[in-house]
Motif scaffolding. Structure first.
Motif, PDB file in Angstrom:
ATOM      1  N   ASP A 155      -5.038   2.529  -7.004  1.00 37.82           N
ATOM      2  CA  ASP A 155      -4.973   3.639  -6.050  1.00 37.82           C
ATOM      3  C   ASP A 155      -3.559   3.795  -5.523  1.00 37.82           C
ATOM      4  OD1 ASP A 155      -7.657   3.680  -6.380  1.00 37.82           O
ATOM      5  OD2 ASP A 155      -8.176   3.185  -4.309  1.00 37.82           O
ATOM      6  N   VAL A 156      -3.286   4.985  -5.046  1.00 38.39           N
ATOM      7  CA  VAL A 156      -2.078   5.222  -4.266  1.00 38.39           C
ATOM      8  C   VAL A 156      -2.554   5.853  -2.959  1.00 38.39           C
ATOM      9  CG1 VAL A 156       0.002   6.655  -4.103  1.00 38.39           C
ATOM     10  CG2 VAL A 156      -0.540   5.502  -6.248  1.00 38.39           C
ATOM     11  N   VAL A 157      -1.991   5.416  -1.847  1.00 33.16           N
ATOM     12  CA  VAL A 157      -2.339   6.039  -0.572  1.00 33.16           C
ATOM     13  C   VAL A 157      -1.126   6.853  -0.130  1.00 33.16           C
ATOM     14  CG1 VAL A 157      -2.998   5.643   1.823  1.00 33.16           C
ATOM     15  CG2 VAL A 157      -3.905   4.171   0.022  1.00 33.16           C
ATOM     16  N   ALA A 158      -1.267   8.170  -0.128  1.00 35.98           N
ATOM     17  CA  ALA A 158      -0.148   9.042   0.254  1.00 35.98           C
ATOM     18  C   ALA A 158      -0.505   9.727   1.560  1.00 35.98           C
ATOM     19  CB  ALA A 158       0.122  10.074  -0.837  1.00 35.98           C
ATOM     20  N   ASN A 159       0.326   9.507   2.566  1.00 38.13           N
ATOM     21  CA  ASN A 159       0.096  10.131   3.873  1.00 38.13           C
ATOM     22  C   ASN A 159      -1.320   9.846   4.389  1.00 38.13           C
ATOM     23  OD1 ASN A 159       0.851  11.598   6.094  1.00 38.13           O
ATOM     24  ND2 ASN A 159       0.442  13.600   5.180  1.00 38.13           N
ATOM     25  N   GLY A 160      -1.786   8.632   4.121  1.00 39.24           N
ATOM     26  CA  GLY A 160      -3.113   8.227   4.603  1.00 39.24           C
ATOM     27  C   GLY A 160      -4.261   8.691   3.724  1.00 39.24           C
ATOM     28  N   VAL A 161      -3.962   9.431   2.666  1.00 36.50           N
ATOM     29  CA  VAL A 161      -5.041   9.935   1.798  1.00 36.50           C
ATOM     30  C   VAL A 161      -5.096   9.064   0.535  1.00 36.50           C
ATOM     31  CG1 VAL A 161      -5.893  11.904   0.456  1.00 36.50           C
ATOM     32  CG2 VAL A 161      -4.673  12.274   2.630  1.00 36.50           C
ATOM     33  N   HIS A 166      -8.257  -9.458   6.280  1.00 36.34           N
ATOM     34  CA  HIS A 166      -9.659  -9.861   6.147  1.00 36.34           C
ATOM     35  C   HIS A 166     -10.503  -8.754   5.519  1.00 36.34           C
ATOM     36  CE1 HIS A 166      -8.747 -13.528   8.050  1.00 36.34           C
ATOM     37  NE2 HIS A 166      -8.271 -12.915   9.125  1.00 36.34           N
ATOM     38  N   SER A 167     -10.144  -7.512   5.864  1.00 37.90           N
ATOM     39  CA  SER A 167     -10.942  -6.420   5.299  1.00 37.90           C
ATOM     40  C   SER A 167     -10.762  -6.408   3.775  1.00 37.90           C
ATOM     41  CB  SER A 167     -10.465  -5.087   5.855  1.00 37.90           C
ATOM     42  OG  SER A 167      -9.118  -4.908   5.520  1.00 37.90           O
ATOM     43  N   ASP A 168     -11.747  -5.908   3.061  1.00 42.55           N
ATOM     44  CA  ASP A 168     -11.610  -5.803   1.607  1.00 42.55           C
ATOM     45  C   ASP A 168     -10.616  -4.691   1.306  1.00 42.55           C
ATOM     46  OD1 ASP A 168     -13.173  -7.795   0.894  1.00 42.55           O
ATOM     47  OD2 ASP A 168     -14.944  -6.579   0.388  1.00 42.55           O
ATOM     48  N   LEU A 169      -9.504  -5.069   0.742  1.00 45.37           N
ATOM     49  CA  LEU A 169      -8.471  -4.074   0.471  1.00 45.37           C
ATOM     50  C   LEU A 169      -8.605  -3.641  -0.989  1.00 45.37           C
ATOM     51  CD1 LEU A 169      -5.960  -2.768   1.783  1.00 45.37           C
ATOM     52  CD2 LEU A 169      -4.616  -4.611   0.766  1.00 45.37           C
ATOM     53  N   PRO A 170      -8.919  -2.368  -1.237  1.00 46.96           N
ATOM     54  CA  PRO A 170      -8.985  -1.953  -2.651  1.00 46.96           C
ATOM     55  C   PRO A 170      -7.620  -2.144  -3.320  1.00 46.96           C
ATOM     56  CG  PRO A 170      -9.742  -0.190  -1.164  1.00 46.96           C
ATOM     57  CD  PRO A 170      -9.147  -1.266  -0.309  1.00 46.96           C
ATOM     58  N   ASP A 171      -7.635  -2.395  -4.627  1.00 52.55           N
ATOM     59  CA  ASP A 171      -6.370  -2.612  -5.338  1.00 52.55           C
ATOM     60  C   ASP A 171      -5.507  -1.367  -5.219  1.00 52.55           C
ATOM     61  OD1 ASP A 171      -7.163  -5.131  -6.079  1.00 52.55           O
ATOM     62  OD2 ASP A 171      -8.144  -4.408  -7.904  1.00 52.55           O
ATOM     63  N   THR A 172      -4.411  -1.523  -4.533  1.00 54.63           N
ATOM     64  CA  THR A 172      -3.580  -0.357  -4.216  1.00 54.63           C
ATOM     65  C   THR A 172      -2.163  -0.643  -4.643  1.00 54.63           C
ATOM     66  OG1 THR A 172      -4.968  -0.075  -2.274  1.00 54.63           O
ATOM     67  CG2 THR A 172      -2.970   1.256  -2.374  1.00 54.63           C
ATOM     68  N   LEU A 173      -1.634   0.235  -5.447  1.00 58.81           N
ATOM     69  CA  LEU A 173      -0.280   0.027  -5.943  1.00 58.81           C
ATOM     70  C   LEU A 173       0.746   0.390  -4.893  1.00 58.81           C
ATOM     71  CD1 LEU A 173       1.529  -0.553  -8.411  1.00 58.81           C
ATOM     72  CD2 LEU A 173       1.409   1.879  -8.923  1.00 58.81           C
ATOM     73  N   ALA A 174       0.558   1.525  -4.246  1.00 61.31           N
ATOM     74  CA  ALA A 174       1.626   2.017  -3.366  1.00 61.31           C
ATOM     75  C   ALA A 174       1.052   2.735  -2.160  1.00 61.31           C
ATOM     76  CB  ALA A 174       2.521   2.969  -4.158  1.00 61.31           C
ATOM     77  N   TRP A 175       1.776   2.611  -1.069  1.00 58.79           N
ATOM     78  CA  TRP A 175       1.433   3.294   0.170  1.00 58.79           C
ATOM     79  C   TRP A 175       2.632   4.153   0.530  1.00 58.79           C
ATOM     80  CZ3 TRP A 175      -3.276   1.527   2.491  1.00 58.79           C
ATOM     81  CH2 TRP A 175      -3.830   0.397   1.883  1.00 58.79           C
ATOM     82  N   ILE A 176       2.432   5.456   0.500  1.00 61.04           N
ATOM     83  CA  ILE A 176       3.548   6.366   0.760  1.00 61.04           C
ATOM     84  C   ILE A 176       3.339   6.972   2.141  1.00 61.04           C
ATOM     85  CG2 ILE A 176       4.744   8.446  -0.035  1.00 61.04           C
ATOM     86  CD1 ILE A 176       3.526   7.755  -2.846  1.00 61.04           C
ATOM     87  N   SER A 177       4.321   6.796   2.996  1.00 60.55           N
ATOM     88  CA  SER A 177       4.177   7.307   4.363  1.00 60.55           C
ATOM     89  C   SER A 177       5.562   7.722   4.855  1.00 60.55           C
ATOM     90  CB  SER A 177       3.633   6.211   5.278  1.00 60.55           C
ATOM     91  OG  SER A 177       4.629   5.228   5.438  1.00 60.55           O
ATOM     92  N   GLU A 178       5.624   8.119   6.121  1.00 63.06           N
ATOM     93  CA  GLU A 178       6.926   8.485   6.675  1.00 63.06           C
ATOM     94  C   GLU A 178       7.867   7.286   6.701  1.00 63.06           C
ATOM     95  OE1 GLU A 178       6.557  10.774  10.222  1.00 63.06           O
ATOM     96  OE2 GLU A 178       5.985  12.447   8.912  1.00 63.06           O
ATOM     97  N   ARG A 209       2.586   0.406  10.287  1.00 60.51           N
ATOM     98  CA  ARG A 209       2.418   1.871  10.250  1.00 60.51           C
ATOM     99  C   ARG A 209       2.328   2.357   8.803  1.00 60.51           C
ATOM    100  NH1 ARG A 209       6.345   2.271  14.480  1.00 60.51           N
ATOM    101  NH2 ARG A 209       7.889   2.835  12.919  1.00 60.51           N
ATOM    102  N   ALA A 210       3.130   1.722   7.937  1.00 59.06           N
ATOM    103  CA  ALA A 210       3.136   2.155   6.530  1.00 59.06           C
ATOM    104  C   ALA A 210       1.842   1.759   5.820  1.00 59.06           C
ATOM    105  CB  ALA A 210       4.337   1.539   5.811  1.00 59.06           C
ATOM    106  N   VAL A 211       1.335   0.564   6.134  1.00 53.11           N
ATOM    107  CA  VAL A 211       0.111   0.071   5.473  1.00 53.11           C
ATOM    108  C   VAL A 211      -0.846  -0.401   6.572  1.00 53.11           C
ATOM    109  CG1 VAL A 211      -0.787  -1.487   3.691  1.00 53.11           C
ATOM    110  CG2 VAL A 211       1.599  -0.755   3.591  1.00 53.11           C
ATOM    111  N   PRO A 212      -1.627   0.491   7.158  1.00 54.04           N
ATOM    112  CA  PRO A 212      -2.448   0.113   8.304  1.00 54.04           C
ATOM    113  C   PRO A 212      -3.306  -1.149   8.104  1.00 54.04           C
ATOM    114  CG  PRO A 212      -2.425   2.491   8.062  1.00 54.04           C
ATOM    115  CD  PRO A 212      -1.686   1.931   6.879  1.00 54.04           C
ATOM    116  N   PRO A 213      -3.903  -1.386   6.927  1.00 51.55           N
ATOM    117  CA  PRO A 213      -4.720  -2.609   6.822  1.00 51.55           C
ATOM    118  C   PRO A 213      -3.910  -3.889   7.010  1.00 51.55           C
ATOM    119  CG  PRO A 213      -5.175  -1.123   4.982  1.00 51.55           C
ATOM    120  CD  PRO A 213      -3.988  -0.566   5.700  1.00 51.55           C
ATOM    121  N   LEU A 214      -2.588  -3.808   6.837  1.00 56.13           N
ATOM    122  CA  LEU A 214      -1.778  -5.021   6.986  1.00 56.13           C
ATOM    123  C   LEU A 214      -1.529  -5.384   8.451  1.00 56.13           C
ATOM    124  CD1 LEU A 214       0.933  -4.822   4.155  1.00 56.13           C
ATOM    125  CD2 LEU A 214      -1.268  -6.002   4.154  1.00 56.13           C
ATOM    126  N   ARG A 215      -1.907  -4.480   9.364  1.00 57.67           N
ATOM    127  CA  ARG A 215      -1.674  -4.769  10.783  1.00 57.67           C
ATOM    128  C   ARG A 215      -2.297  -6.120  11.168  1.00 57.67           C
ATOM    129  NH1 ARG A 215       0.431  -2.189  14.901  1.00 57.67           N
ATOM    130  NH2 ARG A 215       0.570  -0.136  13.963  1.00 57.67           N
TER     131      ARG A 215
END
Ligand SMILES: Cc1cc2nc3c(=O)[nH]c(=O)nc-3n(C[C@H](O)[C@H](O)[C@H](O)COP(=O)(O)OP(=O)(O)OC[C@H]3O[C@@H](n4cnc5c(N)ncnc54)[C@H](O)[C@@H]3O)c2cc1C
Length: 403
Positions: A77-83, A196-208, A249-255
């Protein structure tokens, strides 16, 4: 076979070890020099692509590969602008290898080296640094000067291969200078535990904040934050708390886990580079992998490309080394460049386009959050096509090689 034909490869990375193994498998005498005592270094690509898996299958080492801890990724997956977008689907590739696999590169190199050692003509020398080449009276390269902890030595060779990476010493002593293609970003490289949350395999997180990649290694997330070139000093001044906040902020699950990054000293700055030699050979010497063309981490294709170079090189070099003379060996080197230059050039162009998008922050504007009706309609049509194309591009690159 002409007796005594010998190849000396400088560099025990993916390109060098794979080429060494393939030549030894064909009965060619080959020495591979690796300047470090082991393969255990962190700043290497971890991705084993479908095309490399095909090669491992053809080498008959797949069972051994499967026995080493690794993580198959059928989709990314790619998460772009939270989508979240299911951007790459390797299951659309032809069988049998319909996935990308993540394995620490040192494990892959250990496997290739162990496979090479099954052949009596494979001679891998760890802790052996190529410091210069030697030349015949006519200027032809005919050996490598090597430094070990026991002193200096010369290894005579009918062909010297520079596979010693982006800062190639052999390339320097051959006076070959790659043409650099400006890259506007660097990578900050660090580890975090899985949240702790199950993080789907995500290649990139694109944000501001830019782009963060999260590579799911077996026990932790290998993270890379792409930043504008030269901006790390400023980030250091802002301090650890600001860095953690930027990351969250860039990767919310990492908070949930950013606190576990204990110091900015645990964050390594890696310079991203894209360059390419105009000529990948000189009489008696050939350059492959990053020594001929440094690849950026974009799409994680550098290791794959290095291995593809090695496979292409082995295919044309073996006949020339078996029964040819110096002119045949040089002609084979020319053929290696002819075969691999275009696929490299095309991929580097795409990598540069990706960098431009990230560096200018345009990535985040790809989609609104929530997506507009028009964007949803476009995504419905375009993403299934893109998913297949991306799987092909990332999984195989251009012109995949076969053994
Ligand atoms: C931050 C970052 C992340 C990346 N992530 C990925 C990824 O996820 N997937 C991917 O496919 N690619 C990735 N890449 C690109 C990838 O690392 C390279 O394209 C690939 O490693 C090139 O392989 P190589 O064998 O040509 O060179 P290298 O992997 O650089 O290997 C060269 C080897 O030569 C040795 N050496 C150097 N000089 C000498 C000498 N004088 N004598 C003897 N030995 C020497 C080195 O120790 C090294 O082992 C990444 C790059 C960067 C910068």
């Amino acid at each position: 076979m002409t007796p005594g034909k010998k190849v000396c490869i400088a560099g025990g990375g993916p390109a060098g070890v794979m080429l060494g193994l393939l030549l030894a498998r064909a009965g060619i005498d080959v020495v591979v020099l690796e300047k470090h005592e082991d393969f255990f270094r962190d700043f290497r690509g971890d991705t084993v692509h479908p095309s490399t898996l095909n090669i491992l299958d053809a080498l008959g080492v797949r069972e051994k590969f499967d026995a080493i801890p690794h993580k198959p990724l059928p989709r990314l997956d790619v998460v772009a602008n939270g989508v979240r977008v299911h951007a790459i689907d390797f299951t659309t590739l032809p069988p049998p290898n319909r996935m990308l696999t993540l394995m620490p590169q040192w494990d892959l190199l250990d496997l290739l080296a162990a496979t090479g050692k099954r052949h009596p003509t494979f001679d891998l020398r760890m802790g052996a640094e190529a410091v210069d080449v030697t030349r015949a009276a006519d200027g032809r390269v005919n050996g490598v000067r090597v430094r070990t902890r026991d002193g200096e030595d010369v290894i005579p060779a009918d062909l010297v291969v520079a596979a010693d990476g982006r800062h190639s010493t052999v390339r320097d002593v051959l006076n070959l200078v790659p043409r650099a293609q400006g890259v506007p970003c660097d990578v900050l490289w660090f580890r975090l535990p899985y949240p702790h949350s199950d993080l789907p395999d995500t290649l990139a997180w694109i944000s501001e904040e830019g782009m963060v990649i999260t590579i799911p290694r077996p026990d932790y997330l290998q993270c890379g934050m792409i930043i504008p070139k030269g901006s790390f000093d400023e980030m250091r001044e802002e301090g650890l708390a600001a860095f953690r906040e930027r990351l969250a902020r860039a990767v919310p699950p990492l908070r949930a886990v950013v606190e576990q990054l204990e110091s900015l000293d645990d964050v390594s700055l890696l310079s991203v580079q894209i360059d390419r030699l105009e000529q990948w050979w000189t009489p008696g010497a050939l350059l492959i992998g990053d020594a001929a063309h440094a690849m950026s981490p974009a799409f994680g294709v550098g290791v794959n490309y290095a291995i593809q170079d090695a496979v292409a090189a082995a295919r044309v070099l073996v006949p020339a080394l078996r029964s040819g003379g110096a002119a045949d060996i040089d002609a084979a080197c020319v053929a290696v460049q002819r075969r691999r230059e275009l696929p490299t050039l095309l991929m580097q162009r795409i990598q540069r386009a990706v960098h431009r998008t990230i560096a200018t922050g345009r990535g985040v504007r790809l989609v609104d959050n929530p997506p507009t009706r028009m964007q949803r309609a476009v995504m419905r049509v375009a993403i299934p096509i893109a998913r297949r194309l991306m799987a092909r591009l990332v999984g195989y690159g251009f012109r995949p090689e076969r053994l």
